[in-house]
Design a protein around this motif. Structure first.
Motif, PDB file in Angstrom:
ATOM      1  N   VAL A 292      25.741 -16.332  10.825  1.00 33.78           N
ATOM      2  CA  VAL A 292      25.259 -14.981  11.096  1.00 33.78           C
ATOM      3  C   VAL A 292      26.283 -13.988  10.594  1.00 33.78           C
ATOM      4  O   VAL A 292      27.351 -13.851  11.162  1.00 33.78           O
ATOM      5  N   THR A 293      25.983 -13.331   9.513  1.00 39.38           N
ATOM      6  CA  THR A 293      26.980 -12.417   8.982  1.00 39.38           C
ATOM      7  C   THR A 293      26.416 -11.032   8.704  1.00 39.38           C
ATOM      8  O   THR A 293      27.155 -10.084   8.612  1.00 39.38           O
ATOM      9  N   ASP A 294      25.124 -10.953   8.557  1.00 38.57           N
ATOM     10  CA  ASP A 294      24.557  -9.667   8.199  1.00 38.57           C
ATOM     11  C   ASP A 294      24.143  -8.952   9.478  1.00 38.57           C
ATOM     12  O   ASP A 294      23.131  -9.244  10.073  1.00 38.57           O
ATOM     13  N   ALA A 295      24.965  -8.023   9.882  1.00 42.05           N
ATOM     14  CA  ALA A 295      24.689  -7.383  11.168  1.00 42.05           C
ATOM     15  C   ALA A 295      23.413  -6.566  11.120  1.00 42.05           C
ATOM     16  O   ALA A 295      22.665  -6.526  12.070  1.00 42.05           O
TER      17      ALA A 295
ATOM     18  N   ALA B 297      19.771 -13.293  10.671  1.00 42.40           N
ATOM     19  CA  ALA B 297      20.518 -14.531  10.486  1.00 42.40           C
ATOM     20  C   ALA B 297      20.489 -14.933   9.019  1.00 42.40           C
ATOM     21  O   ALA B 297      19.691 -15.767   8.603  1.00 42.40           O
ATOM     22  N   VAL B 298      21.331 -14.296   8.245  1.00 38.95           N
ATOM     23  CA  VAL B 298      21.358 -14.575   6.806  1.00 38.95           C
ATOM     24  C   VAL B 298      22.807 -14.402   6.348  1.00 38.95           C
ATOM     25  O   VAL B 298      23.513 -13.519   6.821  1.00 38.95           O
ATOM     26  N   PRO B 299      23.258 -15.283   5.441  1.00 33.04           N
ATOM     27  CA  PRO B 299      24.632 -15.136   4.969  1.00 33.04           C
ATOM     28  C   PRO B 299      24.791 -13.858   4.156  1.00 33.04           C
ATOM     29  O   PRO B 299      23.808 -13.283   3.705  1.00 33.04           O
ATOM     30  N   ALA B 300      26.041 -13.464   3.961  1.00 33.61           N
ATOM     31  CA  ALA B 300      26.291 -12.267   3.161  1.00 33.61           C
ATOM     32  C   ALA B 300      25.848 -12.511   1.725  1.00 33.61           C
ATOM     33  O   ALA B 300      25.883 -13.634   1.224  1.00 33.61           O
ATOM     34  N   ARG B 301      25.434 -11.465   1.078  1.00 30.91           N
ATOM     35  CA  ARG B 301      24.983 -11.559  -0.303  1.00 30.91           C
ATOM     36  C   ARG B 301      26.150 -11.945  -1.207  1.00 30.91           C
ATOM     37  O   ARG B 301      27.289 -11.518  -0.996  1.00 30.91           O
TER      38      ARG B 301
ATOM     39  N   LEU C 130      22.993 -20.679  -6.444  1.00 30.27           N
ATOM     40  CA  LEU C 130      22.378 -21.457  -5.365  1.00 30.27           C
ATOM     41  C   LEU C 130      22.648 -20.829  -4.008  1.00 30.27           C
ATOM     42  O   LEU C 130      21.770 -20.781  -3.145  1.00 30.27           O
ATOM     43  N   ALA C 131      23.860 -20.294  -3.850  1.00 28.95           N
ATOM     44  CA  ALA C 131      24.170 -19.663  -2.571  1.00 28.95           C
ATOM     45  C   ALA C 131      23.255 -18.464  -2.347  1.00 28.95           C
ATOM     46  O   ALA C 131      22.734 -18.249  -1.252  1.00 28.95           O
ATOM     47  N   GLU C 132      23.067 -17.704  -3.407  1.00 32.70           N
ATOM     48  CA  GLU C 132      22.205 -16.528  -3.250  1.00 32.70           C
ATOM     49  C   GLU C 132      20.747 -16.966  -3.052  1.00 32.70           C
ATOM     50  O   GLU C 132      20.021 -16.399  -2.240  1.00 32.70           O
TER      51      GLU C 132
END
Ligand code: SF4
Ligand code: SF4
Ligand code: SF4
Ligand code: SF4
Ligand code: SF4
Ligand code: SF4
Lengths: 739, 529
Positions: free
Chosen positions: A5-8, A80-84, A113-115
């Motif tokens: 969880v990084t995207d507030a 709940a999504v990783p940072a871009r 792939l991460a994106e």
């Protein structure tokens, strides 16, 4: 979910528990949220018939909130999504002479792939509606995740022929990315543009290849006027369908705006020239240096079965102040063309000479560089200013709008400023002063703009004088007025009118009218507005003439023009026009306004009868006819009941009259109006005829059906027979079969 | 439906394959991969409440045409609108003799009775023609009947923490309004202007809520009448607007009936015809009928009491609303007795409250009646529940499941006919004693001195006869409630109970007791007079 969880985003501070609340008092169990939840966190409780949520599966995308018609579901918790994945390229201190691409793509599979893993593969992806070409974004991102770039290309080519170009020049924040579910939820969207570019850069864009409908256009010869993005889209689609295509281009080089209008540092020359390399290799005939004027249109129509006008909007707006004709005042087009050539050849000094500019003096440093004043701060102005820097000049842009309402992409403005362009909003040029016939100074006045779309007001006060060496007018373009005369009603406004399509509303794209990632732009309404342009490109302007791109809607974007070109081409293929004799109608629309059901019945009978000719006949109430329904028809039957009294005048029903008045121009379309009446048809048919002909249609039959119920079958049959005789060349099936 | 599409590919040559024609029309759908809707359990869930297919009034072209007309609801509202503005003005400006004032006469002698008849027969017929909501809705929509796109006002959603109590908030407002009415003796009948002020109060609070919240939030969550009309109305034989083919609705991509379509607004009452299982929250406004592009909605009749007996989902807010309304009507009967007068006076002197009705006595008695009734159902549950019955304790107010609720909810629904009959019976005296006064009241309003009109003193029935009619009404209501409870307990409770026979006997006993209390109170009041 293993994602961190990084995207507030818009999550409440300190509340990192995901919690979905279904208001069971109001939840109707319509399942709109369930069918769209990307995480499968929602399901039905069939005993209570309400939605139930599994908090553990929810990723907080808020698609359910945006879609619920009764606002019966709310979500709390973080996105709940990783940072871009951000990629940056080290930049040289000073851009002079540097023609390299400024915006980097993903450098490795890991980054891509991460994106790609940030994409939720939404079941009703709003990003797709936000993309003007409607690329199937989740599908190509899924292909990336599966490390299959060929498959990704297979997805993209369904809708786009310029993935490498669009992914570089699109304003993604206002299009696909602005409409991504994460953006609508207040977070940072998937980097769709960079992923698309990753596909295009790492696997060759497939050339035009016969698709499933390969022979659909065989035997058809089509002329496309203009080789810019709209022309490319049209030619590509026509070629894939097997048509013979000839493209006429005024310039010596093909590509239009893609060729000369976008600097190399945004669009490298290899990318810009790729489409035409592939098109000519695929057999599209390209005739450069041929100017098509309004008088040449008839000649083209004699040689070709159809003409698509995609000549763009190349005429620069003129500067309406004194001194506009001094030497050293040039338009953006010529500056960009010359600048591009100079940078490609490395002949910076030659460029300065040809524009009469002094070389950079040894002493005085930065201040001694020649000063270019760019009028405007739109995207073209940014291109001009940044090109000027690369040519060793200084650049200042002035625009009379407020920066909040600026037309240029905010990231582009930031990039330009980062490179050293001075951009001054709320300023306008009130006059240019020269010495010896050459411009030397510009007088600037302050302006004020309170709201977007409002014309800024020029404030009185002592003007500020600015020393300039060159003035580039980049205030915008318009279509060539002579050719526009052949396209009545252009430019078509790209505005969503009336009630938005409920499928769009249901997708939730309209629910957040101003996502912060899109810099507050109304991504949903903008996207809906673009649909108006797409719909217009599907309709012919006169018999066998279509239009697409900037020629149709005024200055727009590469991706929109390309999509419209494809749409116009698809429309040409579907209509299958032919020079010479008219062909039998193949797509018939019977549209009716019925009150008691008699008109509907007559319409049904006529439709049944016409189906006997082999044509595809649709019958529907007027109210259900969308512009898309009109796109591919070649015969329209319009029926109505009549209202009014014999003494006071009997007319077509009000709904019919307003429907007819609201029709687009359907030049050359054959049409057969009929009405049902109780006492007398009065003026109904005559006024319908007037209205239809006013929209460029050709009335081929008319009918008025009297009151006796049993007679309606006889009357409808008679009308249909007349219509068949008038619109079908010879015999019911002739011409409906082989082309 | 009249829309017809040619079968794909019929008569086309290869230059226009169907796929291409489709792609031309709409490029987005290729990317839409919505999950299929979950229709499992739908057939079973809705079978008991779906009205008989043939009972669709909209099959008749005349009805269909009327319903499709945008002026349909406007024309229903208009006469009431005229009457109620007349009530306001005549109440304020007309004669101060209550019995002769048009406002008082029509409101309290005629209107209340008519609304009850409409409820019992139709359901929310009143809501379709309601001048309060109707007036506010005109302003909210900026139109008398046209389909407009932009609403006036803030368009907020009713906050979830309140909305989760469903019909309990309207019960509270109804209790408040009744208390005010008793306090000022508005229906008594008190001064006619009091009636005017009451109507103005309702209209203006409706207007405020219509301008602050979206749709008919007021009707759904606040209107003092809505809980009563909804619950008693569920005896009615009009099922309301329902889907014709549920599978079409489930796969419908636009949900125009909820979101609003070209010709109709989205359901103002937050009801989806695709899942409605009672007429409880359908305001019969016909908007969904107009909006649905597939013509998939009908106006259905249903056997009486279906919406009482059959719904699979029992709502806690509705059950509590029923017993509270029951408490209120018992209170209104009880307060005519001398025992009550004594209690009220005693409490007032203690609490320093000026006059009848003392709020503590008022609320206390209503709550006591309600709790005793609810407690009785709880007791039945306690005595007969099988210990192994599966119950979930979690969930919020509407959805929590407990053993108490397992019995209380269905049995409370079963009481609806008694409650309805009691409310109706309470209006009867005013009607039978004073209804003919409407004519002199109209004469008076028209400027004639009508106090000497013979009709002013005409009574339709004598007092003992009125009591007989009241008792008969209660008896009829009790019979209906016995039937409903018999069916409900058989369907829902027998399976979770140890001794179904005892359970059913006890449930019927409760209904009988309620009916007897109500009837006895009428006889007592009359005897006291
Ligand atoms: S969309 Fe709204 S009303 Fe429909 S099932 Fe989901 S929460 Fe319920
Ligand atoms: S927020 Fe997104 S993931 Fe969560 S329940 Fe709603 S739609 Fe599903
Ligand atoms: S074409 Fe443009 S808008 Fe569409 S997905 Fe690609 S970058 Fe986004
Ligand atoms: S890009 Fe965004 S909107 Fe599109 S499918 Fe992925 S997560 Fe959904
Ligand atoms: S009633 Fe009509 S609009 Fe509503 S869900 Fe059913 S089919 Fe769709
Ligand atoms: S279900 Fe239909 S008729 Fe009933 S309240 Fe809603 S829109 Fe009106």
């Amino acid at each position: 979910m293993t994602q961190t969880v990084t995207d507030a985003g818009q999550a409440a501070a300190g509340d990192d528990q995901m919690h979905v609340t279904v208001l069971t008092d109001r939840c109707a169990g319509c399942q709109e949220c369930i069918v769209r939840c990307p995480a499968g966190a929602l399901s039905m409780d069939s005993a209570r018939w309400v939605a139930v949520a599994d908090d553990a599966l929810c990723v907080g995308c808020r698609q359910c909130e945006r879609t619920c018609p009764f606002s019966a579901i709310t979500v709390r918790g973080p996105l709940a999504v990783p940072a871009r994945v951000e990629v940056a390229r080290p930049r040289p201190d000073r851009p002079e002479g540097d023609n390299g691409e400024v915006r980097p793509g993903f450098g490795s599979w890991d980054e891509a792939l991460a994106e790609a893993s940030r994409c939720l593969d939404c079941p009703d992806p709003t990003c797709v509606r936000g993309c003007p070409a409607h690329n199937d974004i989740p599908a190509f991102i899924r292909a990336i995740r599966e490390r299959d770039l060929a498959a990704a290309h297979d997805v993209l080519r369904l809708t786009s022929v310029l993935p490498d170009v669009c992914s570089r020049v699109c304003d993604q924040a206002a299009q696909c990315e602005g409409a991504c579910t994460w953006s609508l939820a207040g977070g940072t969207p998937v980097a769709i543009g960079k992923l698309e570019r990753f596909v295009a850069d790492n696997a060759p864009v497939p050339p035009p290849a016969p698709g499933p409908g390969a022979r659909a256009g065989s035997g058809l010869t089509v002329a496309v006027v203009g080789s810019g993005p709209a022309g490319i889209g049209a030619a590509w689609h026509l070629r894939e369908a097997g048509a013979a295509v000839t493209v006429y281009e005024r310039d010596p080089e093909p590509g239009g705006l893609i060729g000369w209008g976008i600097p190399d540092f945004t669009l490298p020359p290899e990318v810009a020239s790729r489409p035409w390399r592939q098109l000519t290799a695929a057999g599209v005939r390209l005739r450069c240096g041929v100017e098509v004027g309004p008088d040449d249109l008839d000649g083209l129509l004699a040689e070709h079965d159809a003409v698509i006008l995609a000549h763009g909007a190349p005429v620069p707006l003129r500067l309406p102040v004194s001194g506009a004709d001094l030497e050293g005042v040039v338009d953006a087009t010529s500056f960009l063309k010359a600048g591009k050539t100079a940078l490609e050849n490395g002949s910076l000094a030659g460029f300065r000479q040809s524009y009469g500019l002094p070389g950079p003096a040894r002493r005085g440093g930065e201040r001694a560089r020649p000063m270019v004043l760019v009028l405007g701060a739109g995207n073209t102005a940014m291109d001009v200013a940044r090109t000027a820097l690369r040519l060793g000049l200084r650049a200042t842009c002035v625009d009379w709008v407020d920066e909040r309402f600026a037309l240029a992409r905010p990231d582009e403005i930031a990039e330009a400023r980062g490179e050293g362009v001075e951009i001054r909003f709320l300023r306008t040029v009130t006059g240019l002063q020269g010495e010896g016939g050459r411009v030397r100074r510009a007088a600037l006045a302050a302006t004020r703009q309170r709201r977007a779309g409002r014309r800024p007001r020029v404030l009185h006060g002592a003007p500020e004088l600015l020393d300039v060496d060159l003035v580039v007018v980049a205030m915008g373009y318009r279509a060539d007025p002579a050719l526009a005369g052949r396209l009545p009603g252009t430019p078509v406004a790209r505005q969503a009118r009336g009630l938005p399509d409920r499928r769009w509303a249901g997708s939730g794209i309209l629910a957040n009218p101003a996502p912060s990632y899109a810099h507050g732009k109304p991504v949903g309404r903008l996207a809906l507005g673009r649909e108006a342009g797409l719909a217009a490109s599907a309709l012919p302007f006169q018999e066998r003439v279509w239009a697409a791109g900037d020629a149709l809607v005024g200055p727009s974007t590469v991706v929109e023009a390309m999509a419209q070109g494809r749409r116009a081409a698809a429309s040409v293929i579907a209509a299958g026009p032919r020079r010479g004799a008219r062909r039998a109608p193949r797509h018939v629309l019977v549209a009716y306004e019925s009150r008691g059901g008699r008109t509907a019945r007559a319409a049904g009978l006529i439709a049944r009868d016409l189906r006997g000719t082999g044509a595809v006949v649709r019958a529907m109430p007027l109210a259900q006819v969308t512009p898309a329904e009109l796109a591919d028809i070649d015969l329209l039957v319009a029926g109505t009941w009549v209202e009014g009294f014999v003494i006071a005048g009997v007319r077509a029903a009000r709904a019919t009259r307003s429907w007819l008045a609201g029709l687009p121009r359907l030049a050359g379309l054959r049409v057969a109006p009929f009405c049902t009446f109780a006492v007398s048809p009065g003026q109904a048919l005559a006024s319908m005829r007037r209205e239809l002909e006013g929209h460029g249609m050709v009335v081929v039959a008319e009918g008025a059906f009297g009151p006796r119920a049993r007679h309606i079958e006889v009357q409808a049959a008679g009308f249909a027979a007349g219509l068949r005789a008038a619109a079908w060349p010879a015999g019911p099936r002739a011409g409906a079969g082989a082309p | 439906m009249t829309t017809s599409h040619a079968p794909a590919g019929a008569g086309q040559d290869e230059t226009a394959g169907p796929a291409r024609a489709v792609a031309l029309r709409e490029p987005v759908p290729i990317a839409i991969r919505r999950r299929p809707p979950d229709a499992s359990g739908a057939a079973e869930r809705f079978a008991p409440t779906d009205p008989p297919r043939g009972w669709d009034l909209a099959r008749y072209p005349r009805v269909a045409r009327a319903l499709r007309s945008r002026r349909f609801q406007f024309l229903l509202i208009l006469p009431n609108q005229i009457i109620f503005w007349t009530v306001i003005f005549v109440g304020l400006l007309g004669t101060t003799i209550p019995g002769l004032n048009f406002g008082t006469a029509i409101t309290w002698y005629i209107w209340f009775c008519l609304v009850f008849v409409l409820m019992v027969v139709v359901g929310r017929a009143w809501c379709a023609m309601c001048p309060f909501g109707g007036f506010a809705e005109w302003i909210q929509r900026r139109a008398l009947w046209q389909r407009t796109q932009r609403a006036l006002g803030l368009g907020l959603k009713f906050p979830e923490p309140l909305a989760r109590y469903g019909f309990l908030l309207p019960v509270a407002t109804f209790l408040l309004l009744t208390w005010i009415e008793e306090f000022f003796n508005i229906a008594g009948p008190g001064t006619p202007s009091a009636t005017s002020y009451m109507v103005i109060g309702i209209v203006s609070s409706a207007l405020i809520f219509f301008l602050v919240f979206e749709r008919r939030t007021f009707c759904r969550y606040l209107c003092p009448l809505t809980a009563l009309i909804g619950t008693v109305g569920s005896m009615g034989s009009v099922a309301g607007f329902r889907t014709r083919d549920r599978s079409v609705c489930l796969s419908c991509q636009t949900k125009d009936c909820m979101r609003g379509g070209a010709d109709g607004f989205g359901c103002p009452w937050y009801t989806w015809p695709g899942s409605a299982d009672s007429n409880l929250a359908c305001g019969l406004c016909s908007e969904c009928y107009k909006a649905c592009p597939s013509g998939n909605i009908g106006l259905y009749l249903q056997p009486p009491l279906t919406s009482v007996i059959a719904p699979r989902r029992r709502r806690a807010d509705v059950a509590w609303a029923i017993v509270l309304l029951w408490g209120l009507v018992l209170y209104q009967q009880f307060n005519a007795t001398s025992l009550y007068a004594a209690i009220d006076t005693w409490l007032n002197t203690r609490l320093g409250f000026p006059h009848y009705p003392d709020p503590v006595a008022y609320l206390g008695l209503i709550l006591a009646f309600a709790l005793v009734t609810a407690g009785a159902t709880g007791l039945i549950g306690r005595l007969s529940a099988r210990p192994d019955a599966r119950l979930e304790a979690a969930g919020n107010f509407l959805d929590r499941k407990t053993r108490f609720r397992a019995y209380f909810l269905p049995l409370a629904y079963g009481l609806i006919p008694v409650v309805g009959a009691d409310y109706f019976a309470r209006q009867l005296p005013k009607f039978f004693q004073h209804a003919p006064r409407l004519i002199p009241a109209v004469e008076q309003a028209a400027g004639m001195a009508a106090i000497h009109s013979p009709l002013y003193r005409v009574r339709l029935l004598s007092d003992p006869r009125i009591v007989a009619v009241q008792v008969a009404t209660i008896a009829a209501g009790t019979l209906a409630a016995l039937w409903s409870t018999w069916r409900i307990s058989g369907r829902e409770l027998a399976a979770v109970s140890r001794r179904p026979v005892v359970l059913r006997a006890a449930s019927l006993g409760l209904v009988l007791a309620c009916g007897t209390v109500a009837a006895a109170l009428y006889v007592m009041i009359n005897a006291a007079d």
